[in-house]
Design a protein around this motif. Sequence first.
Motif, PDB file in Angstrom:
ATOM      1  N   LEU A  35     -49.537  24.093 -85.639  1.00 43.51           N
ATOM      2  CA  LEU A  35     -49.601  25.226 -86.559  1.00 43.51           C
ATOM      3  C   LEU A  35     -48.231  25.887 -86.651  1.00 43.51           C
ATOM      4  O   LEU A  35     -47.684  26.350 -85.642  1.00 43.51           O
ATOM      5  CB  LEU A  35     -50.640  26.241 -86.087  1.00 43.51           C
ATOM      6  N   ALA A  36     -47.676  25.931 -87.871  1.00 46.71           N
ATOM      7  CA  ALA A  36     -46.377  26.559 -88.114  1.00 46.71           C
ATOM      8  C   ALA A  36     -46.584  27.902 -88.804  1.00 46.71           C
ATOM      9  O   ALA A  36     -47.267  27.983 -89.829  1.00 46.71           O
ATOM     10  CB  ALA A  36     -45.509  25.643 -88.985  1.00 46.71           C
ATOM     11  N   LEU A  37     -46.002  28.945 -88.251  1.00 44.29           N
ATOM     12  CA  LEU A  37     -46.088  30.287 -88.809  1.00 44.29           C
ATOM     13  C   LEU A  37     -44.722  30.704 -89.350  1.00 44.29           C
ATOM     14  O   LEU A  37     -43.697  30.103 -89.021  1.00 44.29           O
ATOM     15  CB  LEU A  37     -46.549  31.272 -87.731  1.00 44.29           C
ATOM     16  N   ASP A  38     -44.703  31.744 -90.170  1.00 45.66           N
ATOM     17  CA  ASP A  38     -43.435  32.245 -90.686  1.00 45.66           C
ATOM     18  C   ASP A  38     -42.506  32.621 -89.539  1.00 45.66           C
ATOM     19  O   ASP A  38     -42.939  33.256 -88.565  1.00 45.66           O
ATOM     20  CB  ASP A  38     -43.665  33.467 -91.575  1.00 45.66           C
ATOM     21  N   GLY A  39     -41.231  32.232 -89.666  1.00 43.35           N
ATOM     22  CA  GLY A  39     -40.264  32.482 -88.612  1.00 43.35           C
ATOM     23  C   GLY A  39     -40.228  31.390 -87.570  1.00 43.35           C
ATOM     24  O   GLY A  39     -39.603  31.547 -86.513  1.00 43.35           O
ATOM     25  N   VAL A  40     -40.875  30.250 -87.835  1.00 38.43           N
ATOM     26  CA  VAL A  40     -40.938  29.166 -86.865  1.00 38.43           C
ATOM     27  C   VAL A  40     -39.546  28.595 -86.599  1.00 38.43           C
ATOM     28  O   VAL A  40     -38.692  28.525 -87.476  1.00 38.43           O
ATOM     29  CB  VAL A  40     -41.894  28.055 -87.360  1.00 38.43           C
ATOM     30  N   THR A 100     -39.431  33.041 -84.055  1.00 39.01           N
ATOM     31  CA  THR A 100     -38.369  33.937 -83.633  1.00 39.01           C
ATOM     32  C   THR A 100     -38.942  35.265 -83.134  1.00 39.01           C
ATOM     33  O   THR A 100     -39.929  35.754 -83.685  1.00 39.01           O
ATOM     34  CB  THR A 100     -37.395  34.211 -84.798  1.00 39.01           C
ATOM     35  N   PRO A 101     -38.352  35.849 -82.093  1.00 42.37           N
ATOM     36  CA  PRO A 101     -38.839  37.156 -81.622  1.00 42.37           C
ATOM     37  C   PRO A 101     -38.855  38.217 -82.714  1.00 42.37           C
ATOM     38  O   PRO A 101     -39.638  39.168 -82.641  1.00 42.37           O
ATOM     39  CB  PRO A 101     -37.838  37.508 -80.516  1.00 42.37           C
ATOM     40  N   ALA A 102     -38.020  38.042 -83.752  1.00 46.56           N
ATOM     41  CA  ALA A 102     -38.015  38.999 -84.863  1.00 46.56           C
ATOM     42  C   ALA A 102     -39.341  39.001 -85.611  1.00 46.56           C
ATOM     43  O   ALA A 102     -39.666  39.963 -86.301  1.00 46.56           O
ATOM     44  CB  ALA A 102     -36.872  38.681 -85.827  1.00 46.56           C
ATOM     45  N   ALA A 103     -40.123  37.920 -85.469  1.00 46.87           N
ATOM     46  CA  ALA A 103     -41.425  37.826 -86.139  1.00 46.87           C
ATOM     47  C   ALA A 103     -42.558  38.368 -85.277  1.00 46.87           C
ATOM     48  O   ALA A 103     -43.722  38.306 -85.673  1.00 46.87           O
ATOM     49  CB  ALA A 103     -41.713  36.378 -86.513  1.00 46.87           C
ATOM     50  N   LEU A 104     -42.236  38.890 -84.088  1.00 44.51           N
ATOM     51  CA  LEU A 104     -43.249  39.429 -83.191  1.00 44.51           C
ATOM     52  C   LEU A 104     -43.390  40.935 -83.396  1.00 44.51           C
ATOM     53  O   LEU A 104     -42.395  41.625 -83.633  1.00 44.51           O
ATOM     54  CB  LEU A 104     -42.868  39.139 -81.738  1.00 44.51           C
ATOM     55  N   PRO A 105     -44.617  41.485 -83.273  1.00 44.31           N
ATOM     56  CA  PRO A 105     -45.863  40.722 -83.110  1.00 44.31           C
ATOM     57  C   PRO A 105     -46.191  39.907 -84.354  1.00 44.31           C
ATOM     58  O   PRO A 105     -45.733  40.235 -85.445  1.00 44.31           O
ATOM     59  CB  PRO A 105     -46.909  41.811 -82.864  1.00 44.31           C
ATOM     60  N   ILE A 106     -46.935  38.838 -84.170  1.00 43.94           N
ATOM     61  CA  ILE A 106     -47.240  37.920 -85.260  1.00 43.94           C
ATOM     62  C   ILE A 106     -47.934  38.656 -86.399  1.00 43.94           C
ATOM     63  O   ILE A 106     -48.892  39.406 -86.203  1.00 43.94           O
ATOM     64  CB  ILE A 106     -48.132  36.763 -84.773  1.00 43.94           C
ATOM     65  N   GLY A 107     -47.443  38.475 -87.638  1.00 38.25           N
ATOM     66  CA  GLY A 107     -48.058  39.093 -88.799  1.00 38.25           C
ATOM     67  C   GLY A 107     -49.263  38.312 -89.301  1.00 38.25           C
ATOM     68  O   GLY A 107     -49.641  37.292 -88.738  1.00 38.25           O
ATOM     69  N   VAL A 134     -49.518  34.332 -79.944  1.00 32.57           N
ATOM     70  CA  VAL A 134     -50.632  34.058 -80.853  1.00 32.57           C
ATOM     71  C   VAL A 134     -51.924  33.887 -80.053  1.00 32.57           C
ATOM     72  O   VAL A 134     -52.974  34.460 -80.395  1.00 32.57           O
ATOM     73  CB  VAL A 134     -50.353  32.801 -81.692  1.00 32.57           C
ATOM     74  N   LEU A 135     -51.852  33.110 -78.983  1.00 33.31           N
ATOM     75  CA  LEU A 135     -53.046  32.880 -78.171  1.00 33.31           C
ATOM     76  C   LEU A 135     -53.498  34.165 -77.483  1.00 33.31           C
ATOM     77  O   LEU A 135     -54.695  34.448 -77.402  1.00 33.31           O
ATOM     78  CB  LEU A 135     -52.763  31.797 -77.129  1.00 33.31           C
ATOM     79  N   ALA A 136     -52.539  34.940 -76.988  1.00 32.52           N
ATOM     80  CA  ALA A 136     -52.896  36.184 -76.302  1.00 32.52           C
ATOM     81  C   ALA A 136     -53.506  37.190 -77.269  1.00 32.52           C
ATOM     82  O   ALA A 136     -54.475  37.878 -76.932  1.00 32.52           O
ATOM     83  CB  ALA A 136     -51.661  36.771 -75.627  1.00 32.52           C
ATOM     84  N   ALA A 137     -52.945  37.275 -78.476  1.00 28.97           N
ATOM     85  CA  ALA A 137     -53.481  38.213 -79.464  1.00 28.97           C
ATOM     86  C   ALA A 137     -54.911  37.858 -79.847  1.00 28.97           C
ATOM     87  O   ALA A 137     -55.707  38.731 -80.205  1.00 28.97           O
ATOM     88  CB  ALA A 137     -52.590  38.224 -80.703  1.00 28.97           C
TER      89      ALA A 137
END
Length: 340
Positions: A35-40, A100-107, A134-137
């Motif tokens: 699974l690829a998310l924005d900011g991968v 990237t950490p800039a994308a955290l928390p995951i949108g 992602v898994l923790a959220a």
Amino acid sequence: MRKTVRNLVRAERADTTGCGERSEPGQRVERVAVLALDGVYPFELGMPSRILGAADGRYEVVTCTLDGGPVRTDADFSITVDHGPEVLRTADTVVIAAVTPAALPIGRADEVAAALAYIRPGTRIVSICTGAFVLAAAGLLDGRPATTHWHVADEFRRLFPRVDLDPDVLFVDDGDILTSAGAASGIDICLHIVRRDHGSELANKVARRCVVPPLREGGQAQFIEQPVPEPSTASTAATRDWALARLGDPLTLTDLAAHAGMSLRTFARRFNDEVGLSPGRWLIQQRLSRARHLLEASDLPVDRIAGEVGFATGASLRQHLQATIGVSPQTYRRTFQTTR
């Protein structure tokens, strides 16, 4: 950290996968969905395909996004994929790639939750680096051991206090959920998956094909920012090589320090700085690695293997193996020799 050895007997399914290699007739191919998310990160996103794709056709790796559309990477380009989240329901293993950490928390939390809902019960789930967020959220790591990149460990603990975070290791195998540390540790966890599924012989072959070490020493501690030693500072690398050639001998810290030409205190400190482990823990790790290979690749009795790798008795080998991966030598041998 205890690791759980899964049942490695696979049902029949043949397919074609990466590196132009075809699975053997009747051999089940495990489907891995990434699974690829924005900011991968492109580097981490490509790891499952590159490493698992070199495993003699044992894995088919597909990539998906939350909506089947392109995603922006951390670099100056986007990535277009062929699959949407529905492909997750067909996967035997799901990998959450790092962002990237800039994308955290995951949108896009609702869309992420909807995508994860496609995952079938019993599916193995893996995160690379910040994929653990992602898994923790999603609550999948509550009460469980996990790791992520050391640089974002404090933020992770703040957001997810219910997770038993260990930022010092390269990866954590908790059975059906595996998490890895930053960047190249994604390679470590992919090789571990091959080793767990099919034994060290194939994992070592994959490592040679990809020109990476089959098993890296130590944990993240050796990579955390710290003062750079003076160029004249002696290394313990030569002593580690010397010890690896003599694992069957009853090596002590005094022996290692004497070979390195250092005092006990200086050697222990420098060894831990370079490897991320104490000399004693490192020796046990290397002896267990050698013992696991002999259990897989030979029919030597357990007591003989214990002597070959430097454990005083077969009981000592059994104790260390049980504490490390949660199974006896006999169980480990039955599992992996059957797989081979």
